[in-house]
Design a protein around this motif. Structure first.
Motif, PDB file in Angstrom:
ATOM      1  N   LYS A 133       0.846  -1.188   0.000  1.00  0.00           N
ATOM      2  CA  LYS A 133       0.000   0.000   0.000  1.00  0.00           C
ATOM      3  C   LYS A 133       0.883   1.240   0.000  1.00  0.00           C
ATOM      4  O   LYS A 133       1.794   1.350   0.810  1.00  0.00           O
TER       5      LYS A 133
ATOM      6  N   SER B  91      -0.781  -4.672  -5.199  1.00  0.00           N
ATOM      7  CA  SER B  91      -0.492  -3.314  -4.733  1.00  0.00           C
ATOM      8  C   SER B  91      -1.652  -2.403  -5.073  1.00  0.00           C
ATOM      9  O   SER B  91      -2.434  -2.682  -5.991  1.00  0.00           O
ATOM     10  N   TYR B  92      -1.749  -1.323  -4.315  1.00  0.00           N
ATOM     11  CA  TYR B  92      -2.720  -0.280  -4.651  1.00  0.00           C
ATOM     12  C   TYR B  92      -2.349   1.007  -3.950  1.00  0.00           C
ATOM     13  O   TYR B  92      -1.545   1.029  -3.017  1.00  0.00           O
TER      14      TYR B  92
ATOM     15  N   PRO C 108      -3.826   3.822  -1.725  1.00  0.00           N
ATOM     16  CA  PRO C 108      -4.984   4.140  -0.884  1.00  0.00           C
ATOM     17  C   PRO C 108      -5.594   5.493  -1.188  1.00  0.00           C
ATOM     18  O   PRO C 108      -6.774   5.726  -0.927  1.00  0.00           O
TER      19      PRO C 108
ATOM     20  N   ARG D 118      -9.101  -8.325   1.563  1.00  0.00           N
ATOM     21  CA  ARG D 118      -8.008  -7.657   2.280  1.00  0.00           C
ATOM     22  C   ARG D 118      -7.411  -8.557   3.360  1.00  0.00           C
ATOM     23  O   ARG D 118      -6.199  -8.585   3.567  1.00  0.00           O
TER      24      ARG D 118
ATOM     25  N   ALA E 247      -0.053  -6.940   4.940  1.00  0.00           N
ATOM     26  CA  ALA E 247       0.033  -5.622   4.306  1.00  0.00           C
ATOM     27  C   ALA E 247       1.313  -4.895   4.720  1.00  0.00           C
ATOM     28  O   ALA E 247       1.661  -4.838   5.905  1.00  0.00           O
TER      29      ALA E 247
ATOM     30  N   ASP F 127       3.037  -1.141   4.358  1.00  0.00           N
ATOM     31  CA  ASP F 127       2.779   0.258   4.023  1.00  0.00           C
ATOM     32  C   ASP F 127       4.045   0.899   3.473  1.00  0.00           C
ATOM     33  O   ASP F 127       5.113   0.821   4.091  1.00  0.00           O
TER      34      ASP F 127
END
Length: 266
Positions: free
Chosen positions: A37, A147-148, A150, A164, A169, A171
């Motif tokens: 993320k 991946s993305y 936010p 999810r 995850a 960051d």
């Protein structure tokens, strides 16, 4: 969409900012899917490339989009002059070969496509291929990574909680100024002083997000400007072309960004 396995020759340059390398390595060893993320251009894709090299695994990357279908991932029959022939999609190839499959910007894909990965992200590690009747067990070394950004989440651009919670995850954010300057210098070929100037500019431009700038300058954009500068383009012109122009067409914002460029590179 790209589905070619990446060669594992020279290590892709990546500078760790925390424990992400160790965590990803443990996830790979323990068959855990990983979600990255962070904002655009902060190093998520480079990190996956680097980890594939470290782990000695081929990497198959899929750039997700609204029209990505199940067949795009799984595969389809192709009509030939002598009949039909099945061709694996990138996800199926990764499962068969024990590759790392990287779904970049996964929230852009349709929900009915994303749910296909569910059986691969738990103890089953299986991929049903309905059109051929196969139930593929993931080969050793297979790992799913998504991946993305936010910042782009919307009501219709959100991963379901049931999806999810299948991932560990990590960051990502922009590096510290000192670290970002080292990355910019390495990737662009400019000297440390100019790299620090670009990073300082990037930091000032990122404050404009509160004034309506939809996308802040990424490390990638700073590298683009640095490469132009390394090629002989004057610093302010390089910044106007590689940073300011791609970020906005709004006259007020463009003017504000140009003023910051001119103040940074006098």
């Amino acid at each position: 969409m790209t589905g070619d396995a990446q060669a594992t020759g020279q290590a892709p340059f990546y500078m760790a900012s925390g424990a992400e390398v160790e965590i990803f390595t443990q996830c790979h060893q323990r068959h855990l899917a990983v979600m990255l993320k962070g904002p655009t251009g902060c190093g998520k894709t480079r990190f996956v490339e680097h980890m594939a090299w470290r782990l000695g695994r081929p990497l198959i990357t899929v750039s997700c989009h609204d029209d990505l279908t199940a067949s795009d991932l799984i595969g389809r029959f192709h009509i030939r002059h002598d009949g039909t022939q099945w061709q694996d999609g990138p996800l199926t190839r990764a499962v068969r070969e024990g590759a790392i499959c990287y779904l970049d910007e996964v929230v852009e894909a349709r929900q009915d496509t994303v749910v296909l990965v569910h059986p691969l992200t738990d103890y089953r590690r299986m991929l049903p291929v309905d059109k051929t009747g196969e139930l593929l067990e993931a080969a050793p070394g297979f790992q799913l990574v998504v991946s993305y950004n936010p910042g782009y989440q919307r009501m219709l651009k959100e991963l379901k909680p049931s999806t999810r919670q299948r991932f560990v995850a990590l960051d990502f954010s922009f590096p510290s100024p000192e670290q970002e300057a080292r990355v910019v210098a390495h990737e662009s070929g400019i000297d440390a002083g100019m790299a620090h100037g670009l990073v300082a500019l990037g930091g000032r431009l990122r404050t404009l997000q509160d004034q309506g700038l939809a996308e802040v300058p990424s490390t990638r954009l700073l590298v683009h400007a640095g490469r132009l500068m390394a090629g002989g383009i004057e610093a302010r012109q390089a910044c106007h072309t590689a940073i300011v122009a791609p970020l906005s067409d709004d006259p007020t914002l463009v003017s504000a960004m140009r003023d910051l460029v001119d103040a940074t590179f006098v």
